[in-house]
Design a protein around this motif. Structure first.
Motif, mmCIF file in Angstrom:
data_model
loop_
_atom_site.group_PDB
_atom_site.id
_atom_site.type_symbol
_atom_site.label_atom_id
_atom_site.label_comp_id
_atom_site.label_asym_id
_atom_site.label_seq_id
_atom_site.Cartn_x
_atom_site.Cartn_y
_atom_site.Cartn_z
ATOM 1 N N ARG A 20 0.825 -1.205 0.000
ATOM 2 C CA ARG A 20 0.000 0.000 0.000
ATOM 3 C C ARG A 20 0.861 1.257 0.000
ATOM 4 N NH1 ARG A 20 -3.012 -3.095 3.724
ATOM 5 N NH2 ARG A 20 -2.074 -1.956 5.471
ATOM 6 N N ARG A 21 1.935 1.225 0.752
ATOM 7 C CA ARG A 21 2.826 2.386 0.818
ATOM 8 C C ARG A 21 3.496 2.625 -0.534
ATOM 9 N NH1 ARG A 21 3.868 7.357 2.670
ATOM 10 N NH2 ARG A 21 6.098 7.806 2.671
ATOM 11 N N GLN A 22 3.924 1.556 -1.189
ATOM 12 C CA GLN A 22 4.575 1.712 -2.486
ATOM 13 C C GLN A 22 3.601 2.242 -3.533
ATOM 14 O OE1 GLN A 22 7.467 1.390 -0.712
ATOM 15 N NE2 GLN A 22 8.232 0.962 -2.763
ATOM 16 N N ILE A 23 2.374 1.747 -3.495
ATOM 17 C CA ILE A 23 1.348 2.239 -4.432
ATOM 18 C C ILE A 23 1.088 3.726 -4.197
ATOM 19 C CG2 ILE A 23 -1.092 2.094 -5.035
ATOM 20 C CD1 ILE A 23 -0.868 -0.943 -4.476
ATOM 21 N N ALA A 24 1.023 4.130 -2.930
ATOM 22 C CA ALA A 24 0.786 5.537 -2.604
ATOM 23 C C ALA A 24 1.920 6.421 -3.107
ATOM 24 C CB ALA A 24 0.616 5.698 -1.094
ATOM 25 N N VAL A 49 3.966 5.758 -5.650
ATOM 26 C CA VAL A 49 3.902 5.802 -7.112
ATOM 27 C C VAL A 49 2.798 6.748 -7.578
ATOM 28 C CG1 VAL A 49 3.396 4.449 -9.176
ATOM 29 C CG2 VAL A 49 4.930 3.519 -7.431
ATOM 30 N N THR A 50 1.653 6.664 -6.910
ATOM 31 C CA THR A 50 0.537 7.550 -7.256
ATOM 32 C C THR A 50 0.907 9.012 -7.056
ATOM 33 O OG1 THR A 50 -1.039 5.836 -6.622
ATOM 34 C CG2 THR A 50 -1.879 8.097 -6.770
ATOM 35 N N GLU A 51 1.573 9.294 -5.932
ATOM 36 C CA GLU A 51 1.996 10.662 -5.650
ATOM 37 C C GLU A 51 2.997 11.160 -6.681
ATOM 38 O OE1 GLU A 51 4.374 13.107 -2.115
ATOM 39 O OE2 GLU A 51 3.573 11.092 -1.731
ATOM 40 N N GLY A 87 3.304 10.111 -9.749
ATOM 41 C CA GLY A 87 2.610 10.280 -11.024
ATOM 42 C C GLY A 87 1.838 11.589 -11.092
ATOM 43 N N ALA A 88 1.261 11.990 -9.954
ATOM 44 C CA ALA A 88 0.495 13.232 -9.923
ATOM 45 C C ALA A 88 1.383 14.434 -10.188
ATOM 46 C CB ALA A 88 -0.191 13.374 -8.573
ATOM 47 N N HIS A 89 2.655 14.340 -9.763
ATOM 48 C CA HIS A 89 3.588 15.454 -9.957
ATOM 49 C C HIS A 89 4.068 15.563 -11.396
ATOM 50 C CE1 HIS A 89 4.535 15.318 -5.393
ATOM 51 N NE2 HIS A 89 3.579 16.192 -5.675
ATOM 52 N N HIS A 142 2.036 15.455 -13.979
ATOM 53 C CA HIS A 142 0.966 16.042 -14.824
ATOM 54 C C HIS A 142 0.752 17.498 -14.463
ATOM 55 C CE1 HIS A 142 0.079 12.098 -16.430
ATOM 56 N NE2 HIS A 142 -0.011 11.613 -15.199
#
Length: 462
Positions: free
Chosen positions: A448-452, A454-456, A458-460, A462
């Motif tokens: 869960r931490r790794q997914i979070a 990666v998501t964070e 990715g948001a940076h 765009h």
């Protein structure tokens, strides 16, 4: 009072065994009374160790309730070439232990430590670092180098065999040649001896006896203005005015290029491996054919001297390439330390267990949970896999693991601290995690931490 001798025996081991059996004690019972390990008593009786430290002698004599004559006889048996001392005669400082081999790759650390001791501003210098990094060897070299700076010389106190913090004063008294005085306590006798002495007092392996070491060192530094203490410990003593000097693993070759064999041989980790390999296989040499494998061995063992020495012994039966292939199971591979070495230094697992067992159960749990991070982690990531997800409790636990030499701290590229485990330690912690009830929960929290993250990230973008 111990019973009279039934027969004459010669040699320290047989004499110790006779006193023990006369007292009706097993090796385990004597070890418990003396605050030593059963292995230490066994090694002395079997002759694996023939010249026990004076502090160890005193602990055994007290545990056996020997009279003055029997103590003198036991002391003489440990040093056959010496005459039996009079029980009332003054004692000299115990000689510094003689290292078994030359020191490798510690020039900078030795210069730094000497400068600190000679600065006049440091009276408590603590060498810290993980188990097997070479703190004791560096302390011995430092004591031998600087002993002449002190009018009363240097005294070495080996604390590893002692299990009871209350026996620390007896160990120090033994190294200083102080005999028991019924009119005063040992601490009073030590203070009187040191109050005017310009002395370097080396306390080796303090980490498991902090309850005894901390108040006594503070007491002595406060009452003996010419005293300097050099301590080795996996973590700090946490006393006022303490100067820490972390002892890092040995330098490794840089990755990504293949230097010439001659320049590779001068790199400390490689040099140590070659020296220890040649001690068991005299025809071993560093060549173009095996240099890459030797460098890989040292790198995968984190430059840790104990691990490198244990690996080098395997050259008797394995090639460097074969060793590399087996390093996925380091803890099973590195198990062939010298029989006369302390038990914690005979296998890599024992060295790590020594530090692990000093942790609280909460910090042991944190250690195994953090093993899921292969490339290091931040405080926030550590909290995400910690029990309770408490940032400040996690911080306290990380500090305890750093102090125990089980975690390392580096500054990340953003200036924020990152933490990581040596791969040798991580393998141990992963085993502990697999054997616990936490494994499934921890791996899920890690995912869960790794997914979070990666998501964070990715948001940076765009």
């Amino acid at each position: 009072m111990a019973a009279p001798h039934h027969q004459e025996v010669s040699g320290f081991g047989p004499l110790l065994r006779q006193h023990r059996t006369t007292a009706g004690l097993s090796q385990e019972a004597l070890a418990e009374r003396a605050g030593l390990s059963t292995r230490a008593v066994s090694d002395l009786e079997r002759g694996v160790k023939t010249r026990p430290h004076p502090a160890t002698m005193r602990l055994l004599a007290d545990a056996l309730d020997l009279d003055l004559g029997q103590r003198a006889e036991l002391a003489a048996a440990s040093r056959p070439s010496a005459t039996v001392p009079s029980p009332s005669s003054p004692q000299e400082l115990a000689a510094l232990p003689v290292p078994h081999a030359s020191i490798v790759g510690r020039t900078q650390e030795l210069v730094t430590a000497c400068d600190l001791l000679r600065s006049g501003n440091v009276r408590l210098l603590t060498l810290t670092g993980p188990g097997g990094v070479g703190k004791t060897r560096l302390a011995l070299e430092l004591a031998q180098t600087t002993a002449s700076d002190y009018s009363s010389g240097a005294a070495f106190v080996e604390l590893a065999p002692i299990a009871n913090p209350d026996l620390v004063p007896a160990a120090i008294a033994g190294a200083l040649g102080i005999r028991e005085d019924r009119d005063r306590s040992l601490i009073e006798s030590i203070r009187e001896r040191l109050c005017t002495d310009r002395l370097l007092l080396v306390l080796d392996n303090c980490e498991h006896l902090l309850a005894g070491v901390q108040p006594l060192v503070a007491n002595l530094l406060g009452s003996a203005p010419e005293l300097t203490v050099l301590a080795t410990s996996r973590g700090p003593l946490r006393l006022r005015h303490e100067q820490l000097l972390p002892v890092p693993p040995l330098a490794l070759p840089g990755r990504g290029h293949a230097p010439q064999v001659e320049s590779l041989a001068a790199i400390p980790a490689i040099d140590l491996f070659v020296q220890r390999a040649q001690a068991v296989a005299p025809d071993f040499a560093l060549t173009r054919a095996n240099a890459g494998d030797v460098a890989e061995i040292c790198a995968r063992l984190d430059g840790l001297p104990l691990a490198i020495e244990l690996a080098a012994v395997r050259i008797r039966s394995l090639s460097p390439a074969s060793l590399v292939a087996l390093l996925g199971a380091r803890l099973r591979l590195l198990t062939t330390g010298p029989h006369d070495a302390p038990a914690r230094q005979r296998t890599l697992r024992a060295a790590i267990e020594w530090s692990h067992d000093l942790l609280s159960s909460e910090h042991q749990a944190l250690m195994r949970r953090l093993a899921v991070f292969a490339g290091g982690f931040t405080l926030e990531s550590a909290a995400a896999v910690s029990k309770g997800d408490d940032l400040f409790a996690t911080l306290d636990g990380i500090e305890a693991l750093v102090d125990g030499g089980l975690l390392t701290r580096v500054d990340g590229i953003d200036g924020q601290p990152r933490y990581g485990m040596l791969e040798t330690v991580r393998e141990f912690a992963l085993e502990e995690l697999a054997a616990s009830d936490d494994a499934t929960i921890v791996h899920a929290a890690h995912a869960r931490r790794q997914i979070a993250l990666v998501t964070e990230a990715g948001a940076h973008l765009h």
